[in-house]
Write a protein that holds these residues in place. Structure first.
Motif, short mmCIF file in Angstrom:
data_model
loop_
_atom_site.label_atom_id
_atom_site.label_comp_id
_atom_site.label_asym_id
_atom_site.label_seq_id
_atom_site.Cartn_x
_atom_site.Cartn_y
_atom_site.Cartn_z
N LYS A 160 0.84 -1.22 0.00
CA LYS A 160 0.00 0.00 0.00
C LYS A 160 0.87 1.27 0.00
O LYS A 160 0.54 2.27 0.62
N LYS A 161 1.99 1.17 -0.70
CA LYS A 161 2.90 2.30 -0.85
C LYS A 161 3.13 2.56 -2.33
O LYS A 161 2.69 1.79 -3.18
N PHE A 162 3.83 3.64 -2.61
CA PHE A 162 4.11 4.02 -3.99
C PHE A 162 5.54 3.66 -4.35
O PHE A 162 6.47 3.96 -3.60
N ARG A 163 5.70 3.00 -5.49
CA ARG A 163 7.01 2.53 -5.93
C ARG A 163 7.57 3.51 -6.97
O ARG A 163 6.86 3.94 -7.88
N ALA A 164 8.84 3.84 -6.81
CA ALA A 164 9.53 4.68 -7.79
C ALA A 164 10.56 3.81 -8.50
O ALA A 164 11.33 3.09 -7.86
#
Length: 169
Positions: free
Chosen positions: A127-131
């Protein structure tokens, strides 16, 4: 640029030929000596293509941005990058020679991106954003972040380092 990139694509056309048929004014061509009865002297010389503008001289079609580059630099490379990402802005100041990687690095965020920020995706398991960022044929993982803005900032920093002048955020 390398020898292969700087190769001239227009062996059958000279700069003098272009100026015989066309006048050039700030990114646009106008007919000086039309090659068709359907157009008049002074008409804008272009037709819309799938993404880029084209024009035809003696029944041969040329991409407008490549002709602009050709008349200013004396050769037409295989790939020309629009610095501002606008394929309709064909002023010479907006055009530069590129390779396939550089041209990709300068691409805009995809229209169908669910996040709307280049280099950022949602990672549902955490539930996080991947870069992530691609440079040449390698993908670099920049980490997981609590917000899409933080992930995008990581992408921007990496792009400035890896892509240099061709980086687009």
């Amino acid at each position: 640029m390398s020898e292969t990139i700087a190769k001239n694509l227009y062996k059958d056309l000279s700069v003098e030929d272009v100026f015989f048929y066309l006048d050039y004014v700030d990114g646009n061509f106008y007919w000086k000596n039309p090659t068709s009865r359907r157009v008049k002297k002074g008409d804008l010389a272009q037709v819309s293509g799938h993404r880029y503008l084209h024009l035809s001289i003696n029944k041969k079609t040329y991409m407008k941005h490549k002709l602009v580059f050709f008349i200013h630099r004396g050769y037409a490379p295989k790939i020309i990058d629009h610095i501002d990402g606008d394929p309709l802005n064909n002023r010479i100041e907006n055009l530069r020679e590129a390779d396939k990687y550089q041209n990709t690095w300068n691409a805009k965020v995809r229209k169908h991106s669910s996040i709307g920020l280049k280099g950022v995706t949602f990672h549902p398991q955490t539930k996080k954003f991947r870069a992530r960022i691609r440079c040449f044929d390698k993908i670099y993982s920049l980490g997981l972040f609590p917000t899409k803005e933080e992930a995008h900032q990581a992408y921007c920093s990496a792009s400035m380092f890896l892509h240099k002048d061709f980086g687009r955020f």
